[in-house]
Design a protein around this motif. Structure first.
Motif, PDB file in Angstrom:
ATOM      1  N   ASP A  89      28.799  40.559  67.657  1.00 20.40           N
ATOM      2  CA  ASP A  89      27.966  41.670  68.119  1.00 20.40           C
ATOM      3  C   ASP A  89      27.153  41.250  69.339  1.00 20.40           C
ATOM      4  O   ASP A  89      26.873  40.069  69.546  1.00 20.40           O
ATOM      5  CB  ASP A  89      27.001  42.120  67.018  1.00 20.40           C
ATOM      6  CG  ASP A  89      27.722  42.609  65.777  1.00 20.40           C
ATOM      7  OD1 ASP A  89      28.815  43.181  65.927  1.00 20.40           O
ATOM      8  OD2 ASP A  89      27.190  42.410  64.675  1.00 20.40           O
TER       9      ASP A  89
ATOM     10  N   ASP B   8      25.358  46.242  69.152  1.00 18.37           N
ATOM     11  CA  ASP B   8      26.657  46.913  69.129  1.00 18.37           C
ATOM     12  C   ASP B   8      27.782  45.916  68.933  1.00 18.37           C
ATOM     13  O   ASP B   8      27.740  44.789  69.447  1.00 18.37           O
ATOM     14  CB  ASP B   8      26.895  47.652  70.454  1.00 18.37           C
ATOM     15  CG  ASP B   8      25.975  48.844  70.630  1.00 18.37           C
ATOM     16  OD1 ASP B   8      25.002  48.954  69.877  1.00 18.37           O
ATOM     17  OD2 ASP B   8      26.239  49.647  71.533  1.00 18.37           O
ATOM     18  N   ALA B   9      28.815  46.339  68.209  1.00 18.44           N
ATOM     19  CA  ALA B   9      30.015  45.523  68.069  1.00 18.44           C
ATOM     20  C   ALA B   9      30.704  45.391  69.420  1.00 18.44           C
ATOM     21  O   ALA B   9      30.841  46.372  70.160  1.00 18.44           O
ATOM     22  CB  ALA B   9      30.955  46.149  67.058  1.00 18.44           C
TER      23      ALA B   9
ATOM     24  N   THR C  88      35.191  47.251  69.649  1.00 20.46           N
ATOM     25  CA  THR C  88      34.999  48.595  69.126  1.00 20.46           C
ATOM     26  C   THR C  88      36.205  49.025  68.288  1.00 20.46           C
ATOM     27  O   THR C  88      37.293  48.439  68.375  1.00 20.46           O
ATOM     28  CB  THR C  88      34.807  49.592  70.275  1.00 20.46           C
ATOM     29  OG1 THR C  88      36.012  49.637  71.052  1.00 20.46           O
ATOM     30  CG2 THR C  88      33.636  49.171  71.162  1.00 20.46           C
ATOM     31  N   SER C  89      36.012  50.052  67.487  1.00 20.54           N
ATOM     32  CA  SER C  89      37.119  50.566  66.672  1.00 20.54           C
ATOM     33  C   SER C  89      38.255  51.065  67.551  1.00 20.54           C
ATOM     34  O   SER C  89      39.435  50.947  67.185  1.00 20.54           O
ATOM     35  CB  SER C  89      36.616  51.689  65.764  1.00 20.54           C
ATOM     36  OG  SER C  89      36.014  52.725  66.528  1.00 20.54           O
ATOM     37  N   HIS C  90      37.907  51.606  68.722  1.00 19.11           N
ATOM     38  CA  HIS C  90      38.933  52.076  69.654  1.00 19.11           C
ATOM     39  C   HIS C  90      39.793  50.910  70.144  1.00 19.11           C
ATOM     40  O   HIS C  90      41.030  50.999  70.174  1.00 19.11           O
ATOM     41  CB  HIS C  90      38.273  52.776  70.843  1.00 19.11           C
ATOM     42  CG  HIS C  90      39.233  53.215  71.914  1.00 19.11           C
ATOM     43  ND1 HIS C  90      40.103  54.274  71.744  1.00 19.11           N
ATOM     44  CD2 HIS C  90      39.468  52.721  73.160  1.00 19.11           C
ATOM     45  CE1 HIS C  90      40.829  54.425  72.845  1.00 19.11           C
ATOM     46  NE2 HIS C  90      40.456  53.503  73.720  1.00 19.11           N
TER      47      HIS C  90
ATOM     48  N   ARG D 278      25.867  50.363  64.329  1.00 17.11           N
ATOM     49  CA  ARG D 278      26.796  50.095  65.427  1.00 17.11           C
ATOM     50  C   ARG D 278      27.256  48.643  65.461  1.00 17.11           C
ATOM     51  O   ARG D 278      27.928  48.223  66.392  1.00 17.11           O
ATOM     52  CB  ARG D 278      26.120  50.476  66.749  1.00 17.11           C
ATOM     53  CG  ARG D 278      25.849  51.985  66.816  1.00 17.11           C
ATOM     54  CD  ARG D 278      24.833  52.357  67.868  1.00 17.11           C
ATOM     55  NE  ARG D 278      25.273  52.050  69.217  1.00 17.11           N
ATOM     56  CZ  ARG D 278      24.581  52.330  70.320  1.00 17.11           C
ATOM     57  NH1 ARG D 278      23.401  52.944  70.206  1.00 17.11           N
ATOM     58  NH2 ARG D 278      25.038  52.021  71.505  1.00 17.11           N
ATOM     59  N   SER D 279      26.893  47.888  64.450  1.00 24.78           N
ATOM     60  CA  SER D 279      27.285  46.478  64.364  1.00 24.78           C
ATOM     61  C   SER D 279      28.529  46.339  63.506  1.00 24.78           C
ATOM     62  O   SER D 279      28.741  47.109  62.564  1.00 24.78           O
ATOM     63  CB  SER D 279      26.134  45.673  63.759  1.00 24.78           C
ATOM     64  OG  SER D 279      26.555  44.364  63.465  1.00 24.78           O
ATOM     65  N   MET D 280      29.352  45.328  63.806  1.00 23.18           N
ATOM     66  CA  MET D 280      30.550  45.100  63.019  1.00 23.18           C
ATOM     67  C   MET D 280      30.240  44.349  61.731  1.00 23.18           C
ATOM     68  O   MET D 280      30.911  44.538  60.716  1.00 23.18           O
ATOM     69  CB  MET D 280      31.593  44.312  63.831  1.00 23.18           C
ATOM     70  CG  MET D 280      32.908  44.109  63.096  1.00 23.18           C
ATOM     71  SD  MET D 280      34.114  43.140  64.021  1.00 23.18           S
ATOM     72  CE  MET D 280      34.565  44.297  65.309  1.00 23.18           C
TER      73      MET D 280
END
Length: 231
Positions: free
Chosen positions: A42, A49-50, A53-55, A73-75
């Motif tokens: 992160d 934020d991660a 990203t999931s994308h 928003r963190s992994m």
């Protein structure tokens, strides 16, 4: 057989000082592990934020993150994250609060993959030897207190420069170390800071350090990996 890997991805900032998450994912695709423990996954400030990203994960890999629900928003937790195959099932997951002067934590999840249940711990220990030992004891105590004891693999950046003292000696009383090799610094590996450890009910069939051209530039650590079978 399952293949596991551990990677301090340094927030996807490479030795060229460029942040390139796609390059990190290229390295992970080269390793092609079933379960991956990430450290420094992160961003350090703000909403944490991660970086992956999931994308990006959907575009570049066959993995999904284990969702610990600590930050929106963190992994993961304090930069520790777990990636697993998309067809794997998360039976249970939680975080371990580690004693520390600066924010540190570990993550643990029970994963069912191809009919095999494996407990996975991801961690990034302190720079201080005293705190590393306290954190190792906390991880060991947490696992010992569990009602169930499935085959367990522990992975991460232990920050231990010694060959076998400090927290390594503590972990060695309970776990077997994979002889993966030196992983830091990525351009000229001199130290085994990154480690994979298993309980006696797992057998290490093969292991090593991933030393591709991408890996030597994507982070200051090289990824390590191991192939595991039930004992």
């Amino acid at each position: 057989m399952i293949k596991v890997a551990s990677y301090n991805m340094r927030k996807s900032i490479g030795t060229d000082r460029r942040r390139r998450p796609e390059r990190t994912l290229q390295v992970l695709c080269e390793i092609n592990a079933d379960i991956i423990a990430l450290q420094e996954a992160d961003r350090r400030f703000g909403a944490r934020d991660a970086v992956l990203t999931s994308h990006l994960l959907a575009e570049h890999g066959d993995w999904k993150p284990v969702l610990f629900g600590m930050r929106a928003r963190s992994m993961g937790w304090h930069g520790n994250a777990l990636l697993i195959r998309r067809d794997a099932e998360v039976l249970n997951c939680e975080v371990i609060h580690l004693p520390s002067l600066e924010p540190r934590g570990a993550v643990v999840a029970d994963i069912r993959l191809r009919g095999q249940v494996t407990r996975v711990v991801g961690m990034h220990l302190d720079l201080s030897g005293l705190w590393r030992r306290r954190q190792a004891h906390a991880v060991i105590a947490h696992l010992n207190a569990s009602a169930q004891h499935p085959p367990t693999v522990l992975m991460g950046d232990l920050n231990e420069w010694s060959a076998g003292s400090g927290c390594l000696r503590d972990f060695a009383q309970h776990f077997t170390f994979a002889a993966t090799g030196k992983s830091f610094h990525a351009r000229r590996p001199m130290a085994r800071l990154d480690r994979i450890m298993v309980t006696p009910n797992l057998t290490i069939q093969a292991c090593g350090v991933h030393e591709s051209l991408n890996a030597r530039t994507a982070s200051d650590h090289l990824p390590i990996w191991a192939e595991l079978h039930p004992a």
